[in-house]
Enzyme design. Structure first.
Site, PDB file in Angstrom:
ATOM      1  N   SER A 153      -3.254  -4.905  10.973  1.00 49.35           N
ATOM      2  CA  SER A 153      -3.615  -3.763  11.561  1.00 49.35           C
ATOM      3  C   SER A 153      -3.776  -3.803  13.186  1.00 49.35           C
ATOM      4  CB  SER A 153      -4.500  -2.600  10.934  1.00 49.35           C
ATOM      5  OG  SER A 153      -4.674  -1.882  11.900  1.00 49.35           O
ATOM      6  N   TYR A 166     -12.501  -1.256   7.490  1.00 48.18           N
ATOM      7  CA  TYR A 166     -11.211  -1.466   7.617  1.00 48.18           C
ATOM      8  C   TYR A 166     -10.945  -2.285   8.556  1.00 48.18           C
ATOM      9  CZ  TYR A 166      -6.361  -0.139   7.839  1.00 48.18           C
ATOM     10  OH  TYR A 166      -4.922  -0.331   8.094  1.00 48.18           O
TER      11      TYR A 166
HETATM   12  P1  NAP Z   1      -0.804   3.891   1.421  1.00 51.27           P
HETATM   13  O1  NAP Z   1       0.216   4.697   1.388  1.00 51.27           O
HETATM   14  O2  NAP Z   1      -2.157   4.261   1.094  1.00 51.27           O
HETATM   15  O3  NAP Z   1      -0.655   2.948   0.399  1.00 51.27           O
HETATM   16  C1  NAP Z   1      -1.525   1.942  -0.177  1.00 51.27           C
HETATM   17  C2  NAP Z   1      -1.126   1.199  -1.296  1.00 51.27           C
HETATM   18  O4  NAP Z   1      -2.199   0.409  -1.740  1.00 51.27           O
HETATM   19  C3  NAP Z   1      -1.037   2.317  -2.404  1.00 51.27           C
HETATM   20  O5  NAP Z   1       0.175   1.962  -3.187  1.00 51.27           O
HETATM   21  C4  NAP Z   1      -2.333   2.005  -3.246  1.00 51.27           C
HETATM   22  O6  NAP Z   1      -2.209   2.397  -4.691  1.00 51.27           O
HETATM   23  C5  NAP Z   1      -2.726   0.752  -3.165  1.00 51.27           C
HETATM   24  N1  NAP Z   1      -4.063   0.616  -3.322  1.00 51.27           N
HETATM   25  C6  NAP Z   1      -5.025   1.071  -3.001  1.00 51.27           C
HETATM   26  N2  NAP Z   1      -6.158   0.620  -3.398  1.00 51.27           N
HETATM   27  C7  NAP Z   1      -5.704  -0.255  -4.508  1.00 51.27           C
HETATM   28  C8  NAP Z   1      -6.413  -0.608  -5.418  1.00 51.27           C
HETATM   29  N3  NAP Z   1      -7.731  -0.762  -5.601  1.00 51.27           N
HETATM   30  N4  NAP Z   1      -5.846  -1.627  -6.420  1.00 51.27           N
HETATM   31  C9  NAP Z   1      -4.279  -1.841  -6.400  1.00 51.27           C
HETATM   32  N5  NAP Z   1      -3.584  -1.001  -5.172  1.00 51.27           N
HETATM   33  C10 NAP Z   1      -4.269  -0.480  -4.508  1.00 51.27           C
HETATM   34  O7  NAP Z   1      -0.916   2.964   2.796  1.00 51.27           O
HETATM   35  P2  NAP Z   1       0.124   2.278   3.857  1.00 51.27           P
HETATM   36  O8  NAP Z   1       0.142   3.055   4.670  1.00 51.27           O
HETATM   37  O9  NAP Z   1       1.318   2.201   2.955  1.00 51.27           O
HETATM   38  O10 NAP Z   1      -0.539   0.890   4.023  1.00 51.27           O
HETATM   39  C11 NAP Z   1       0.195  -0.427   3.506  1.00 51.27           C
HETATM   40  C12 NAP Z   1      -0.533  -1.512   4.385  1.00 51.27           C
HETATM   41  O11 NAP Z   1      -0.400  -1.130   5.765  1.00 51.27           O
HETATM   42  C13 NAP Z   1      -2.016  -1.433   4.040  1.00 51.27           C
HETATM   43  O12 NAP Z   1      -2.479  -2.719   4.028  1.00 51.27           O
HETATM   44  C14 NAP Z   1      -2.297  -0.983   5.386  1.00 51.27           C
HETATM   45  O13 NAP Z   1      -3.870  -1.271   5.779  1.00 51.27           O
HETATM   46  C15 NAP Z   1      -1.451  -1.240   6.419  1.00 51.27           C
HETATM   47  N6  NAP Z   1      -1.340  -0.472   7.698  1.00 51.27           N
HETATM   48  C16 NAP Z   1      -0.741   0.604   7.476  1.00 51.27           C
HETATM   49  C17 NAP Z   1      -0.516   1.449   8.842  1.00 51.27           C
HETATM   50  C18 NAP Z   1       0.320   2.874   8.742  1.00 51.27           C
HETATM   51  O14 NAP Z   1       0.201   3.350  10.003  1.00 51.27           O
HETATM   52  N7  NAP Z   1       0.540   3.270   7.722  1.00 51.27           N
HETATM   53  C19 NAP Z   1      -0.784   0.832   9.874  1.00 51.27           C
HETATM   54  C20 NAP Z   1      -1.476  -0.563  10.099  1.00 51.27           C
HETATM   55  C21 NAP Z   1      -1.491  -1.041   8.800  1.00 51.27           C
HETATM   56  P3  NAP Z   1      -2.102   4.105  -4.937  1.00 51.27           P
HETATM   57  O15 NAP Z   1      -0.863   4.764  -4.623  1.00 51.27           O
HETATM   58  O16 NAP Z   1      -2.729   4.027  -6.571  1.00 51.27           O
HETATM   59  O17 NAP Z   1      -3.082   4.919  -4.238  1.00 51.27           O
END
Ligand code: NAP
Length: 249
Positions: A153, A166
């Protein structure tokens, strides 16, 4: 956006594990890897979401995926060993891991941060990918060309007020990536390890972090996939220990 045009068969016959594959970026990556020929192993905590992704992949006629339900918050070392055994039994080897699942947690000062929540975020975002990687390295070594991607991130590259556990967890992912890349940089050069910062992307996590923002200004998870394809496929062979940005040219 990171520029890369993947050949159609980039991931043909590869077996790739995606964590957090039920939603957001993980869902898009699972579908994209399948589109480019991979057999995708969908790991996550909400089985109904994983099943929807499974059905989408089957409906499109891509290689039949697999589902591994796992809540990384409570999972212990034995659970990751079981994951390794089931992948070994079904596929015999592993060609890639996208460490994508993560929790955001509270956005507050470290002074106010609750210790149990700190532990939960570090467990899911750091200790879980460590245990998973540890269990799966032997299967990755059996691949001719394996790739591990950690998800970072912008707050994993520069600390920012209120981003708490985080932010610290994302720095830890960068550190784990560097340590592992150095350890696996042996004569065989068959397992590379890198990180991706997705940048602001239209997902539920982004909406929780920035509730007042208009999401249409951020790219969709599908739009940021070129960097993921590049790092998962053989065009990045020999590239290891590096930090990438999915949205940088
Ligand atoms: P998201 O939509 O919240 O998806 C996160 C995923 O992780 C979901 O499928 C969630 O499952 C799963 N997860 C959470 N806790 C878990 C657990 N205890 N066991 C198993 N699975 C779990 O987030 P995203 O935005 O796609 O993020 C994906 C990655 O990109 C993350 O590492 C995040 O930090 C990183 N990131 C995102 C952004 C952004 O702008 N979106 C920016 C920088 C970095 P559920 O569906 O069951 O909740």
């Amino acid at each position: 956006m990171f520029e890369y045009h993947a050949p159609k068969d980039l991931l043909q016959d590869k077996k790739i594990l995606v964590t957090g594959a039920g939603d957001g970026i993980g869902r898009a990556a699972a579908l994209m890897f399948a589109q480019y020929g991979a057999t995708v192993i969908l790991l996550g905590r909400t089985v109904s979401k994983l099943e929807t992704v499974y059905d989408d992949i089957e409906d499109k006629g891509y290689a039949k995926p697999a589902i591994i339900p796992l809540n990384m918050e409570g999972a212990a070392e034995k659970d990751y060993d079981d994951v390794a055994v089931s992948i070994e039994n079904e596929f015999g080897k592993l060609d890639g891991i996208l460490h994508n699942a993560a929790l955001l947690g509270s956005l507050t000062t470290l002074e106010q941060y609750e210790v149990p929540e700190w532990n939960k975020i570090l467990q899911v975002n750091v200790t879980a990918p460590f245990m998973m990687t540890k269990a799966l390295i032997p299967l990755l070594r059996l691949s001719e060309d394996a790739s591990i991607i950690f998800t970072s991130s912008s707050v994993g590259r520069k600390g920012r007020a209120f981003w708490g556990a985080y932010s610290v967890s994302k720095f830890a992912n960068e550190g784990m990536m560097q340590v592992l890349a150095d350890e696996l940089d042996d004569d065989q050069h068959n397992v590379r390890v890198n990180s991706i910062n997705p940048g602001a992307t239209r997902t539920n996590m982004r909406a929780s972090a920035y509730p007042a923002e208009n999401p249409v200004h951020n790219p969709t998870p599908e739009e940021i996939m070129p960097a993921y394809l590049y790092l998962m496929g053989e065009d990045s062979k020999g590239v290891t220990g590096k930090a990438f940005d999915a949205q940088t040219k």
